[in-house]
Design an enzyme around this catalytic site. Structure first.
Site, PDB file in Angstrom:
ATOM      1  N   GLY A 197     -27.566   8.285   9.703  1.00  0.00           N
ATOM      2  CA  GLY A 197     -27.253   7.377   8.602  1.00  0.00           C
ATOM      3  C   GLY A 197     -26.230   6.331   9.037  1.00  0.00           C
ATOM      4  N   GLY A 198     -25.588   5.733   8.042  1.00  0.00           N
ATOM      5  CA  GLY A 198     -24.629   4.664   8.303  1.00  0.00           C
ATOM      6  C   GLY A 198     -23.451   5.118   9.158  1.00  0.00           C
ATOM      7  N   ALA A 199     -22.969   6.329   8.922  1.00  0.00           N
ATOM      8  CA  ALA A 199     -21.806   6.818   9.668  1.00  0.00           C
ATOM      9  C   ALA A 199     -22.141   6.977  11.148  1.00  0.00           C
ATOM     10  CB  ALA A 199     -21.337   8.148   9.082  1.00  0.00           C
ATOM     11  N   LYS A 215     -20.324  -0.143   2.277  1.00  0.00           N
ATOM     12  CA  LYS A 215     -20.171  -0.758   3.606  1.00  0.00           C
ATOM     13  C   LYS A 215     -21.351  -1.660   3.980  1.00  0.00           C
ATOM     14  CE  LYS A 215     -17.223   2.908   5.413  1.00  0.00           C
ATOM     15  NZ  LYS A 215     -16.973   3.855   6.519  1.00  0.00           N
ATOM     16  N   GLY A 220     -26.902  13.332  12.869  1.00  0.00           N
ATOM     17  CA  GLY A 220     -27.017  12.394  11.758  1.00  0.00           C
ATOM     18  C   GLY A 220     -27.507  11.047  12.225  1.00  0.00           C
ATOM     19  N   ASP A 276     -14.541   1.587  12.286  1.00  0.00           N
ATOM     20  CA  ASP A 276     -14.779   3.040  12.245  1.00  0.00           C
ATOM     21  C   ASP A 276     -14.991   3.631  13.642  1.00  0.00           C
ATOM     22  OD1 ASP A 276     -14.567   3.342   9.474  1.00  0.00           O
ATOM     23  OD2 ASP A 276     -16.681   2.881   9.154  1.00  0.00           O
ATOM     24  N   ASN A 282     -16.322  -2.286   7.247  1.00  0.00           N
ATOM     25  CA  ASN A 282     -15.285  -1.485   6.575  1.00  0.00           C
ATOM     26  C   ASN A 282     -13.983  -2.246   6.407  1.00  0.00           C
ATOM     27  OD1 ASN A 282     -14.064  -1.386   9.121  1.00  0.00           O
ATOM     28  ND2 ASN A 282     -13.328   0.697   8.800  1.00  0.00           N
TER      29      ASN A 282
HETATM   30  P1  ATR Z   1     -23.700   7.979   5.737  1.00  0.00           P
HETATM   31  O1  ATR Z   1     -23.469   6.541   5.462  1.00  0.00           O
HETATM   32  O2  ATR Z   1     -22.560   8.892   5.377  1.00  0.00           O
HETATM   33  O3  ATR Z   1     -24.181   8.228   7.126  1.00  0.00           O
HETATM   34  P2  ATR Z   1     -26.385   8.356   4.782  1.00  0.00           P
HETATM   35  O4  ATR Z   1     -26.815   7.034   5.350  1.00  0.00           O
HETATM   36  O5  ATR Z   1     -26.869   8.795   3.449  1.00  0.00           O
HETATM   37  O6  ATR Z   1     -24.816   8.438   4.674  1.00  0.00           O
HETATM   38  O7  ATR Z   1     -26.734   9.468   5.870  1.00  0.00           O
HETATM   39  C1  ATR Z   1     -26.439  10.811   5.679  1.00  0.00           C
HETATM   40  C2  ATR Z   1     -26.766  11.551   6.957  1.00  0.00           C
HETATM   41  O8  ATR Z   1     -26.442  12.932   6.785  1.00  0.00           O
HETATM   42  C3  ATR Z   1     -28.246  11.529   7.311  1.00  0.00           C
HETATM   43  O9  ATR Z   1     -28.378  11.623   8.696  1.00  0.00           O
HETATM   44  C4  ATR Z   1     -28.759  12.792   6.612  1.00  0.00           C
HETATM   45  O10 ATR Z   1     -29.956  13.314   7.129  1.00  0.00           O
HETATM   46  P3  ATR Z   1     -31.368  12.741   6.590  1.00  0.00           P
HETATM   47  O11 ATR Z   1     -31.569  11.409   7.268  1.00  0.00           O
HETATM   48  O12 ATR Z   1     -32.350  13.758   7.021  1.00  0.00           O
HETATM   49  O13 ATR Z   1     -31.233  12.623   5.106  1.00  0.00           O
HETATM   50  C5  ATR Z   1     -27.618  13.721   6.915  1.00  0.00           C
HETATM   51  N1  ATR Z   1     -27.547  14.866   6.003  1.00  0.00           N
HETATM   52  C6  ATR Z   1     -27.162  14.854   4.714  1.00  0.00           C
HETATM   53  N2  ATR Z   1     -27.200  16.101   4.189  1.00  0.00           N
HETATM   54  C7  ATR Z   1     -27.621  16.918   5.180  1.00  0.00           C
HETATM   55  C8  ATR Z   1     -27.865  18.328   5.276  1.00  0.00           C
HETATM   56  N3  ATR Z   1     -27.670  19.125   4.230  1.00  0.00           N
HETATM   57  N4  ATR Z   1     -28.278  18.816   6.472  1.00  0.00           N
HETATM   58  C9  ATR Z   1     -28.469  18.003   7.527  1.00  0.00           C
HETATM   59  N5  ATR Z   1     -28.258  16.665   7.500  1.00  0.00           N
HETATM   60  C10 ATR Z   1     -27.833  16.128   6.341  1.00  0.00           C
END
Ligand code: ATR
EC number: 1.1.1.25
Length: 273
Positions: free
Chosen positions: A130-132, A65, A128, A102, A86
């Protein structure tokens, strides 16, 4: 026949072909929607090839994305805010519009669950950064929520996201407290089988706990939430919602019954496909 496609990696479990086939059925259009397994190195070429041979529109999913966002010739305001694309819409002469549906999909599903105007005034806890997570912030604010508080395993990422927005409505917190109406899980924790844990008091205070992930079985996070919160939901409705808004970008004016598609898809998922 109109051709559509979704680019991702992995892609074999994508439900998008089923969803779009149902949209086609609803409006009486014969369409083909396929899945394309690609790589970062191949992505641009695969996209260009698809549109050169008459593709009508494409979706982009994990992990492309952000890559798609950087590649398109035009970007919608929504995609700009999300920093991710997306949906690809051909503009002719090799030009591509990148959009992001999204967040609209999430808002559609939350409104379905809560009733149309009930996002207004809500305090949201977003798990979270991240991107989502980034992809849904602006659509939630536009839908009228009062505040969004971001918490993240790595707090500095939540802080960065808040800094990027520069809005008093988006704040970060080091930990969850029992003061949120809606809790939205935008982490990928359940993908790795990890369990997210929120306090019973936090879950008890919430009206709805929403997990963007979906599956035949509820995630451990939703199972825990279900013990304390009035309402829980997975992200299948968001998936149908984002697909519906993408489809309307490709086929302007298409009248879709997203609820009907969601019901069919849920039945399909429960049958174990
Ligand atoms: P996406 O595009 O799906 O958001 P991403 O940018 O890799 O993917 O982000 C993943 C998110 O899930 C992040 O907020 C990550 O937390 P970190 O920034 O601390 O890495 C979170 N995440 C992934 N695994 C996790 C876990 N086991 N417990 C808590 N947060 C998690």
């Amino acid at each position: 026949m109109m051709q559509f496609i979704v680019f991702g990696n992995p892609i074999e479990h994508s439900l998008s072909p089923l969803i779009h086939a149902d949209f086609g059925r609803q409006i009486g259009v014969n369409l083909q929607y396929s899945r394309s397994l690609t790589s970062s190195a191949q992505f641009n070429r695969a996209v260009a090839e698809f549109f050169r041979t008459g593709g009508g529109g494409a979706n982009v999913t994990v992990p492309f994305k952000q890559h798609a966002y950087a590649q398109v010739t035009h970007v919608s305001a929504r995609a700009e805010r999300a920093g991710a694309v997306n949906t690809l819409v051909p503009l002719g002469a090799g030009q591509l519009l990148g959009d992001n549906t999204d967040g609209l999909g999430l808002v559609w599903d939350l409104q379905r669950l809560l009733g149309a105007s009930q996002l207004t005034g809500k305090r949201v806890l977003l798990l979270g950064a991240g991107g989502a997570a980034r992809g849904v912030i602006q659509p939630l604010l536009d839908a009228g929520v009062t505040t969004i508080t971001v918490i993240n395993r790595s707090p500095e990422r939540a802080q960065q996201l808040v800094q990027l927005w520069q809005s008093p409505q988006l704040v970060w917190a080091p930990a969850a407290t029992p003061e949120y109406d809606l809790i939205v899980n935008a982490t990928s924790a359940s993908l790795s089988g990890d369990k997210l844990v929120l306090g019973a008091d936090v879950l008890d205070a919430a009206e709805l706990v929403y997990d963007m992930m979906y599956g035949a079985k509820p995630s451990p996070f939703l199972e825990q939430a279900g013990q304390y919160t009035q309402m829980t939901a997975d992200g299948l409705g968001m998936l149908v919602g984002q697909a519906g808004f993408a489809f309307k970008l490709w086929l302007d004016g298409a009248e879709l019954n997203l609820n009907e598609t969601l019901e069919r898809l849920r039945a399909e998922l429960n049958r174990g496909t």
